[in-house]
Design an enzyme around this catalytic site. Structure first.
Site, mmCIF file in Angstrom:
data_model
loop_
_atom_site.group_PDB
_atom_site.id
_atom_site.type_symbol
_atom_site.label_atom_id
_atom_site.label_comp_id
_atom_site.label_asym_id
_atom_site.label_seq_id
_atom_site.Cartn_x
_atom_site.Cartn_y
_atom_site.Cartn_z
ATOM 1 N N ILE A 164 0.666 -1.213 0.139
ATOM 2 C CA ILE A 164 0.065 0.142 0.024
ATOM 3 C C ILE A 164 0.820 1.131 0.027
ATOM 4 O O ILE A 164 1.520 1.401 0.893
ATOM 5 C CB ILE A 164 -1.065 -0.011 1.293
ATOM 6 C CG1 ILE A 164 -1.593 -1.296 1.298
ATOM 7 C CG2 ILE A 164 -1.938 1.160 1.263
ATOM 8 C CD1 ILE A 164 -2.445 -1.639 0.109
ATOM 9 N N ARG A 250 -5.560 4.939 -14.059
ATOM 10 C CA ARG A 250 -4.544 4.312 -14.896
ATOM 11 C C ARG A 250 -3.859 5.148 -16.067
ATOM 12 O O ARG A 250 -2.729 5.077 -16.345
ATOM 13 C CB ARG A 250 -5.111 3.179 -15.739
ATOM 14 C CG ARG A 250 -5.142 1.910 -14.792
ATOM 15 C CD ARG A 250 -5.831 0.485 -15.364
ATOM 16 N NE ARG A 250 -5.798 -0.484 -14.482
ATOM 17 C CZ ARG A 250 -6.566 -1.449 -14.445
ATOM 18 N NH1 ARG A 250 -7.886 -1.415 -15.012
ATOM 19 N NH2 ARG A 250 -6.591 -2.458 -13.386
ATOM 20 N N GLU A 372 -1.120 -1.512 -10.041
ATOM 21 C CA GLU A 372 -2.525 -0.932 -10.377
ATOM 22 C C GLU A 372 -2.858 -1.781 -11.557
ATOM 23 O O GLU A 372 -3.250 -1.573 -12.702
ATOM 24 C CB GLU A 372 -2.429 0.467 -11.106
ATOM 25 C CG GLU A 372 -2.215 1.418 -9.855
ATOM 26 C CD GLU A 372 -2.622 2.713 -10.170
ATOM 27 O OE1 GLU A 372 -3.638 3.178 -10.848
ATOM 28 O OE2 GLU A 372 -2.364 3.762 -9.594
#
Length: 407
Positions: A164, A250, A372
């Site tokens: 994270i 993204r 991602e």
């Protein structure tokens, strides 16, 4: 009389966009690059750089005007991200990860939640994070084991989160947890969890290969109680919120990959002009010049795909832009890895030592193929979009408009 050329597609930036891009490049050159090697070596959390970026207005640019933010579109955020990553991908992620952390609240939060959690981000350089991944659940979010049990007017969360960004320095995280394990990904819900809440334990700051000046941490939740008011959307909305968030971010991730590739390319060109072998600069050797030509071509292609994906989000395509976000992320990430590897090759033995910057750039580039959504997951997304029945996908016609109609 206007010509057909002026009426057609334009790739030109507006004067305001050019100024913003130049501001980000200047900041990256003056504040980020001089610290990049040291902060990478020591895994230094760049609190000083983050504070300066916040003061200059290069953080949280996506937050709406009604909260006191700039309300800039995804396209402008992408321009900033490329330039910051040109300076150092690790520090850039530390700065722009608030986009990822705040996006679920921005996308699906109530007005009260936006005021409570997003407005303070504008007042001081507070960090937030996006806590989806777990030790056994990355791309396959149905395997998420963190649970959120409803008890009266609150939820009690238990579980672990892994990889994270900024978690070790964040004020709060959006945590995705299962409120109904039997429903798989349809049973996921999203919660804003203060990182100083009782029961939150940051277990480990991860020692990464690249992007080392971004804190990436693992943390555990032990009977962490949060009020119902901290739930974003309804129970079961978590998967949808997470996917909408990743579609939104993204293009920014792809832009970061472009920035790293651009930096490696510039270093390679400069070195190829100066390094002499067999009586001429190595740029004059076809083997080197062709490598550089391919770099330039693939970087431009990556940038244009990234610009298109960001433009589509801003134009209102929403989830229908998924395919193009995946195009951009997949191609830009793989291009960054290829370009940085070729830059090391051009530098030869010097490229393999830390005294020269391309070694770091190659390490930084690798992560773009992983986080991602890996490059393999992007290919899976693309394949699924391609093979949807024609009436389910609007991307069969080049003339499709944002509302899904066809001209």
């Amino acid at each position: 009389m206007e010509t057909a050329l002026t009426q057609g597609v334009s790739f030109a930036l507006t004067p305001e966009q050019r100024e913003l891009r130049a501001l980000a490049r200047e900041f990256a050159g003056k504040e980020i690059r001089p610290r990049a090697a040291e902060y990478d070596e020591e895994q230094t959390h760049p609190a000083d750089v983050i504070a300066k970026a916040h003061e200059l207005g290069l953080m949280n640019v996506h937050l709406p005007e009604e909260l006191g933010g700039l309300g800039l579109p995804a396209f402008e955020g992408m321009l900033i991200g490329e330039e910051l990553s040109w300076g150092c991908a690790g520090m850039a992620v530390s700065i722009v990860a608030n986009t990822l952390g705040a996006a679920p609240v921005l996308i699906a939060g109530s007005d009260d939640q936006k005021r409570a959690w997003l407005a303070p981000l504008l007042e001081e350089p507070i960090l937030c994070s996006f806590a989806l991944t777990e030790p056994d659940a990355g791309s396959d979010v149905a395997r998420i084991k963190t649970t959120a049990e409803r008890r009266g007017g609150e939820y009690v969360l238990n579980g672990s989160k892994m990889f994270i960004s900024n978690a070790g320095h964040a004020a709060w995280s959006v945590v995705f947890a299962s409120t109904d394990r039997e429903q798989g990904h349809r049973g996921l819900s999203a919660f804003v969890v203060p990182m100083d809440a009782e029961g939150i334990v940051v277990e480990k700051h991860l020692d990464k290969m690249g992007q080392r000046s971004t804190d990436t941490s693992a943390f555990a939740l032990h009977d962490v109680a949060v009020p119902e008011a901290n739930r974003i959307g309804e129970e079961g909305d978590g998967f949808k919120i997470a996917m909408q968030t990743l579609d939104f971010t993204r293009p920014g991730t792809a832009a970061g990959a472009v920035g790293v590739a651009q930096a490696a390319y510039e270093y390679a060109v400069e070195y190829a002009k100066e390094r002499v072998t067999f009586g001429v600069p190595i740029a004059m050797h076809q083997g080197v010049s062709f490598l550089i030509a391919d770099m330039a071509t693939e970087i431009e292609a990556s940038r244009l795909l990234t610009w298109q994906a960001a433009w589509m989000l801003d134009a209102g395509y929403g989830r229908k832009a998924t395919l193009y976000s995946s195009f951009a992320k997949r191609f830009a990430a793989d291009t960054a890895m290829k370009v940085t590897s070729d830059a090391v090759q051009i530098f030869g033995g010097y490229g393999y030592i830390k005294e020269y910057p391309v070694e770091k750039l190659m390490r930084d580039a690798k992560l773009f193929q992983i986080y991602e959504g890996t490059s393999q997951i992007q290919r899976l997304v693309i394949a699924k979009e391609i093979f949807l029945p024609r009436d389910e996908s609007p991307w069969r016609s080049r003339s499709t408009s944002p509302d899904g109609s066809r001209s």
